[in-house]
Each structure stands twice: as structure tokens, then as C-alpha cells.
Design a protein around this motif. Structure first.
Motif, PDB file in Angstrom:
ATOM      1  N   GLU A 102      -9.255  -6.768  11.757  1.00 54.11           N
ATOM      2  CA  GLU A 102      -9.992  -7.220  10.402  1.00 54.11           C
ATOM      3  C   GLU A 102      -9.926  -6.221   9.335  1.00 54.11           C
ATOM      4  N   SER A 103     -10.019  -4.969   9.572  1.00 56.50           N
ATOM      5  CA  SER A 103     -10.007  -3.897   8.659  1.00 56.50           C
ATOM      6  C   SER A 103      -8.387  -4.006   7.810  1.00 56.50           C
ATOM      7  N   GLU A 104      -7.473  -4.136   8.922  1.00 60.52           N
ATOM      8  CA  GLU A 104      -6.198  -4.365   8.121  1.00 60.52           C
ATOM      9  C   GLU A 104      -6.012  -5.635   7.254  1.00 60.52           C
ATOM     10  N   HIS A 105      -6.646  -6.499   7.694  1.00 58.75           N
ATOM     11  CA  HIS A 105      -6.393  -8.118   7.147  1.00 58.75           C
ATOM     12  C   HIS A 105      -7.247  -7.830   5.770  1.00 58.75           C
ATOM     13  N   ALA A 106      -8.304  -7.177   5.690  1.00 60.73           N
ATOM     14  CA  ALA A 106      -9.203  -6.788   4.418  1.00 60.73           C
ATOM     15  C   ALA A 106      -8.372  -6.041   3.543  1.00 60.73           C
ATOM     16  N   GLU A 107      -7.871  -5.123   4.037  1.00 59.54           N
ATOM     17  CA  GLU A 107      -7.065  -4.206   3.161  1.00 59.54           C
ATOM     18  C   GLU A 107      -5.744  -4.948   2.810  1.00 59.54           C
ATOM     19  N   LEU A 108      -5.254  -5.660   3.507  1.00 57.26           N
ATOM     20  CA  LEU A 108      -4.139  -6.698   3.131  1.00 57.26           C
ATOM     21  C   LEU A 108      -4.438  -7.606   1.772  1.00 57.26           C
ATOM     22  N   ALA A 109      -5.781  -8.041   1.917  1.00 59.64           N
ATOM     23  CA  ALA A 109      -6.328  -8.966   0.827  1.00 59.64           C
ATOM     24  C   ALA A 109      -6.430  -8.258  -0.510  1.00 59.64           C
ATOM     25  N   TRP A 110      -6.913  -7.169  -0.198  1.00 57.74           N
ATOM     26  CA  TRP A 110      -7.206  -6.074  -1.396  1.00 57.74           C
ATOM     27  C   TRP A 110      -5.944  -5.945  -2.060  1.00 57.74           C
ATOM     28  N   ASP A 111      -4.938  -5.505  -1.304  1.00 57.48           N
ATOM     29  CA  ASP A 111      -3.595  -5.204  -2.124  1.00 57.48           C
ATOM     30  C   ASP A 111      -2.942  -6.320  -2.460  1.00 57.48           C
ATOM     31  N   THR A 112      -3.089  -7.634  -1.915  1.00 60.97           N
ATOM     32  CA  THR A 112      -2.677  -8.992  -2.559  1.00 60.97           C
ATOM     33  C   THR A 112      -3.422  -9.002  -3.932  1.00 60.97           C
ATOM     34  N   LEU A 113      -4.500  -8.791  -4.008  1.00 56.35           N
ATOM     35  CA  LEU A 113      -5.439  -8.894  -5.291  1.00 56.35           C
ATOM     36  C   LEU A 113      -4.771  -7.809  -6.138  1.00 56.35           C
ATOM     37  N   ARG A 114      -4.436  -6.761  -5.968  1.00 59.51           N
ATOM     38  CA  ARG A 114      -3.830  -5.804  -6.758  1.00 59.51           C
ATOM     39  C   ARG A 114      -2.328  -6.364  -7.359  1.00 59.51           C
ATOM     40  N   TRP A 115      -1.533  -6.800  -6.503  1.00 55.26           N
ATOM     41  CA  TRP A 115      -0.387  -7.468  -6.700  1.00 55.26           C
ATOM     42  C   TRP A 115      -0.652  -8.522  -7.739  1.00 55.26           C
ATOM     43  N   CYS A 116      -1.715  -9.591  -7.418  1.00 52.49           N
ATOM     44  CA  CYS A 116      -1.779 -10.589  -8.444  1.00 52.49           C
ATOM     45  C   CYS A 116      -2.213 -10.291  -9.596  1.00 52.49           C
ATOM     46  N   LEU A 117      -3.046  -9.022  -9.676  1.00 55.34           N
ATOM     47  CA  LEU A 117      -3.262  -8.651 -11.390  1.00 55.34           C
ATOM     48  C   LEU A 117      -2.092  -7.953 -11.879  1.00 55.34           C
ATOM     49  N   ARG A 118      -1.210  -7.327 -11.048  1.00 54.49           N
ATOM     50  CA  ARG A 118      -0.185  -6.952 -11.910  1.00 54.49           C
ATOM     51  C   ARG A 118       0.984  -8.035 -12.232  1.00 54.49           C
ATOM     52  N   GLU A 119       1.018  -8.931 -11.527  1.00 49.06           N
ATOM     53  CA  GLU A 119       1.963  -9.884 -11.689  1.00 49.06           C
ATOM     54  C   GLU A 119       1.583 -11.172 -12.473  1.00 49.06           C
ATOM     55  N   GLY A 120       0.277 -11.482 -12.262  1.00 48.01           N
ATOM     56  CA  GLY A 120      -0.259 -12.826 -12.726  1.00 48.01           C
ATOM     57  C   GLY A 120      -0.794 -13.053 -14.387  1.00 48.01           C
ATOM     58  N   GLY A 121      -0.759 -11.823 -14.890  1.00 47.44           N
ATOM     59  CA  GLY A 121      -1.272 -11.865 -16.246  1.00 47.44           C
ATOM     60  C   GLY A 121      -2.764 -11.831 -16.281  1.00 47.44           C
ATOM     61  N   PRO A 122      -3.412 -11.711 -17.674  1.00 45.07           N
ATOM     62  CA  PRO A 122      -4.697 -11.464 -17.685  1.00 45.07           C
ATOM     63  C   PRO A 122      -5.796 -12.653 -17.375  1.00 45.07           C
ATOM     64  N   GLU A 123      -5.322 -13.826 -17.390  1.00 44.77           N
ATOM     65  CA  GLU A 123      -6.002 -15.000 -16.476  1.00 44.77           C
ATOM     66  C   GLU A 123      -6.482 -14.645 -15.298  1.00 44.77           C
TER      67      GLU A 123
END
Length: 183
Positions: A102-123
Motif C-alpha cells: 500500500e505504501s507503493e500504491h500511495a507513492e504511485l498515486a502521489w507520483d501520478t498527481l505530480r505528472w498530472c500537474l506537469r501535463e494538465g495545466g493550471p486547472e
């Protein structure tokens, strides 16, 4: 599937696939443990799948925040609380495995949010600010009213207090880091 739709890098796809496999194995292990106590076979019942594809980056990031970053982080906290009190060796082994995965899964989720922030724009950032500013009251209703410590089960009020504290101290700190330092 949403990771594919939004063009996630292969590394995130591989980790998401492993997380899905881990969750199936967690369920199998939990059913096996319950069967050993009850002395009769169990299997999952039908389950209504409530997820649906998202259309925007902001919707995608919100679903990752709510369904993965928050829930997987709280799952680590929940299993850690349970491990502190569990004395049954089989329960302890399962909880250690769950905490690690579950620690790996949480880390994946936070990494995915970082990617979303980089790729998805200010919204995306604005939506995540809203999500993480909301009051979040986790559920502990599946825990007994009285603790069963040997099996790692604190009472519902004890677990609820730990999850609220975990949300305030861990989830919100991680959200601040992702939103304002890493993005």
C-alpha cells in the motif's frame, strides 16, 4: 484505463498494473485468513463498480487524489495501526505485506498527481487545491465497537481518530508538498 487515455508514461502504467495485481492478492489473502478462522470457504460477492471514465485533466487528477492518494495513504496508516496491536502471526505477516504494498500504491498515486500537474495545466492545480482544502472524514465503520487487539482490530472510535490524525498530518502534508514544492 484513464492513465492510458491521458497518455501516461510506461513507468506509471507498469506500476498501476502491479498495484491492481497486489489488490487482488490482498483480497485473496484476507479471504484465506477469514476462511481459516471460520472453517468454511468464502468468496467475494458481486460488487457495483462506480468508476466511470473522466473527460478532463482536472477530473482525472481529482479522481486520483480522492480514490488513490488519499485512500492508499490512509490504508497504510490503517494497516500500521493494526500491526501495532496484532499478535496473531498470520495477521502480522499479512499486515506487513499490506503496509509495504500500500505504501507503493500511495507513492504511485502521489507520483501520478505530480505528472498530472506537469501535463494538465493550471486547472489541475486549482482543482487539487480545492480537493485537499476540503474537510475529509474517513470511515472506520468496518471496525468493531470493541477492539480485538490480537487480530489487529482497534475499535471504530480508535481507528477513526487515527485516520483523522493521519489525514491531517500525512495526507495534507503530502498534498502541500506536491502542490507547492514539486509542481
Amino acid at each position: 484505463l484513464d492513465l492510458l487515455r491521458f497518455g501516461a508514461p510506461p513507468e506509471l502504467l507498469i506500476r498501476a498494473n502491479k498495484a491492481a495485481k497486489d489488490e487482488i492478492e490482498h483480497a485473496q489473502a484476507a479471504f484465506a485468513l477469514a476462511e481459516s478462522y471460520l472453517k468454511f470457504p468464502l468468496q467475494p460477492s458481486a460488487w457495483e463498480l462506480k468508476c466511470k471514465p473522466v473527460n478532463t485533466w482536472a477530473d482525472f487528477a481529482e479522481s486520483i487524489a480522492r480514490e488513490a492518494a488519499i485512500n492508499e495513504t490512509l490504508a497504510v496508516i490503517m494497516a500500521s495501526v493494526q500491526l501495532q496491536r496484532a499478535t496473531d502471526p498470520a495477521v502480522r505477516l499479512l499486515l506487513i505485506r499490506i503496509i509495504n504494498e500500500e505504501s507503493e500504491h500511495a507513492e504511485l498515486a502521489w507520483d501520478t498527481l505530480r505528472w498530472c500537474l506537469r501535463e494538465g495545466g493550471p486547472e489541475v492545480k486549482e482543482r487539487l487545491k480545492i480537493v485537499f482544502s476540503e474537510q475529509h472524514i474517513p470511515s472506520a465503520s468496518e471496525f468493531p465497537l470493541e477492539p480485538i487487539y490480537g487480530h489487529g482490530l482497534p475499535s471504530e472510535p480508535q481507528m477513526l481518530a487515527m485516520l483523522i490524525q493521519g489525514y491531517e498530518q500525512v495526507v495534507q502534508a503530502a498534498a502541500q508538498h506536491v502542490l507547492f514544492r514539486a509542481a
